[in-house]
Design a protein around this motif. Structure first.
Motif, mmCIF file in Angstrom:
data_model
loop_
_atom_site.group_PDB
_atom_site.id
_atom_site.type_symbol
_atom_site.label_atom_id
_atom_site.label_comp_id
_atom_site.label_asym_id
_atom_site.label_seq_id
_atom_site.Cartn_x
_atom_site.Cartn_y
_atom_site.Cartn_z
ATOM 1 N N THR A 194 18.832 -11.885 -25.805
ATOM 2 C CA THR A 194 17.369 -12.075 -26.056
ATOM 3 C C THR A 194 17.076 -12.361 -27.658
ATOM 4 O O THR A 194 16.093 -12.626 -28.029
ATOM 5 N N ALA B 208 20.848 -7.641 -24.019
ATOM 6 C CA ALA B 208 20.183 -7.213 -25.161
ATOM 7 C C ALA B 208 20.262 -8.366 -26.104
ATOM 8 O O ALA B 208 19.485 -8.934 -26.820
ATOM 9 N N GLY C 47 15.551 -6.114 -29.124
ATOM 10 C CA GLY C 47 16.793 -6.550 -28.812
ATOM 11 C C GLY C 47 18.005 -5.635 -29.637
ATOM 12 O O GLY C 47 18.903 -5.243 -28.835
ATOM 13 N N ARG D 104 10.841 -9.490 -31.330
ATOM 14 C CA ARG D 104 11.804 -9.797 -30.310
ATOM 15 C C ARG D 104 13.152 -9.362 -30.782
ATOM 16 O O ARG D 104 13.837 -8.616 -29.907
#
Length: 418
Positions: A401, A398, A230, A226
């Motif tokens: 996240t 971005a 990002g 993740r």
């Protein structure tokens, strides 16, 4: 008789000295990169005017693009090597590589050779920034890692200013600019060999995990996926803005109706704002959290870029808006790097930072290309600034996240990235 003990033990003094040398040498290395990445733009008008090697505008564009491609490849490639072999050797080797091929550039006998030399120099150059940022972060307390990244990056803008000033002095003798950079690089590498210590965080990580290869796919594991996605998107958008604005701001300003002297002056104002933003942004991020600060910086960037789409009658107001644009846009990108140094453990930190820098460099190629297409179509203003504002929005999303806390906090004392 009781002995008097100094407040600074030899070990403490030695550590302070190593940290000081690390900060100075990493800052100078980033300065060299700022010098190099501006030098080509500074001499292209002279190369075209003198028809050096029969160079055309198309050739110059190809050379500039290949230089950035080399930087991107170097940035991505160096990370796993630095996490396996050490920061110190990789940084010194990278400086030597780009210094050698920079000195050879004026000796190129053809446009093709000129381009190849710039491509190879770019490989070494691209490796310098992520390794420098990694070493700086690992020699600073966890609570000051954002400041370490932003203050290091002031060297980039300092190098750009030095190139601009030297270019004004040497005029047609453009070769001198490359010789100065190459010699300075070799001098820096020699000092690094004797004075630059290895990162203690790397040494500890190596002792714990050995010297096994660190693959790029490590960043795709569930603990990091993740954050990695990002970071890559945010870095792409951030460098797209930095290079797009630095390349096209004067032209966009001129298209908006501002006189040429005013339009060119705005580029200086933009970069002065960038330096101020780097210093200010690092302090705020260390106090308030890196992720939250980066979100705020991208958010303000959206507002400032949108404001630039409107013609302003007051030069004072224009200068303020452009200054704030540089202040928030340029440091937003560097705060993404600061997040990387704070989120990932030492064992893969350089790999993560290299990937962020390398993928971001793709944005540095895309940004000027798209903006140039808008200018060619006659809609550079206001659509160029609308385009930049949308990119800043994507950067904001971005960052939104990204996880708030650092990965694997037990590996070393890392503060929250919130």
């Amino acid at each position: 008789m009781t002995s008097v003990t100094s407040s600074h033990t030899p070990a403490q003094t030695g550590t302070a000295g190593r940290d000081a040398w690390t900060m100075i040498l990493c800052w100078i290395t980033v300065l060299l990169e700022g010098y190099d990445l501006v030098v080509l733009g500074a001499i292209i008008p002279t190369l075209l005017k003198t028809h050096h090697l029969g160079m055309t505008a198309g050739d110059a564009t190809t050379i500039a693009t290949l230089s950035l491609v080399g930087v991107a490849i170097g940035a991505v490639s160096v990370g796993p090597l630095a996490d396996r072999l050490g920061r110190r050797y990789l940084l010194i080797g990278s400086v030597v590589l780009f210094s050698l091929f920079t000195i050879l550039v004026p000796l190129a006998g053809s446009v093709a050779m000129f381009a190849v030399l710039r491509l190879i120099a770019g490989l070494g150059l691209g490796a310098c920034m992520p390794v420098s940022l990694t070493m700086m972060a690992e020699h600073m307390p966890a609570s000051q890692r954002a400041r370490a990244s932003t203050l290091t990056m002031t060297g980039y803008h300092t190098g750009a200013v030095i190139t601009s000033l030297l270019a004004l002095q040497v005029t047609d003798n453009w070769e001198i600019l490359f010789y100065i950079l190459g010699v300075a690089g070799f001098v820096v590498a020699a000092i690094q060999w004797f004075r630059l210590p290895e990162s203690e965080a790397f040494v500890r990580a190596k002792e714990a995990h050995g010297s096994q290869r660190v693959p790029f796919t490590e960043l795709l594991k569930s603990a990091y996926l993740r954050a990695s996605i990002g970071i890559w998107v945010a870095s792409f958008m951030g460098l797209l803005l930095v290079y797009g604005l630095n390349t096209w701001l004067p032209k966009l300003m001129n298209d908006a109706g501002y006189p040429v002297p005013t339009a060119v002056t705005q580029l200086l104002v933009l970069n002065i704002g960038g330096v101020a933003g780097l210093v200010f942004g690092g302090f705020v991020a260390d106090r308030r959290g890196i992720k939250g600060t980066t979100l705020g910086w991208f958010g303000v960037s959206v507002v400032m870029l949108t404001c630039l789409s409107v013609k302003m009658e007051s030069n004072t107001l224009l200068n303020v808006v452009v200054f704030l644009t540089g202040m928030f846009v340029f440091s937003a990108q560097v705060l993404v790097y600061a997040y990387v140094t704070n989120f990932y453990p030492a064992s893969i930190r350089s790999t993560a930072l290299g990937s962020a820098s390398g993928i971001g460099r793709i944005g540095s190629i895309v940004g000027p290309s798209i903006t140039g297409a808008l200018v060619t179509a006659g809609i550079g203003h206001p659509w160029g600034f609308y385009f930049f504002a949308v990119v800043a929005v994507l950067g904001f999303l971005a960052v939104l996240t990204l996880p708030r806390r650092a990965a694997n906090p037990q590996a070393e004392a890392i503060a929250p990235a919130a």
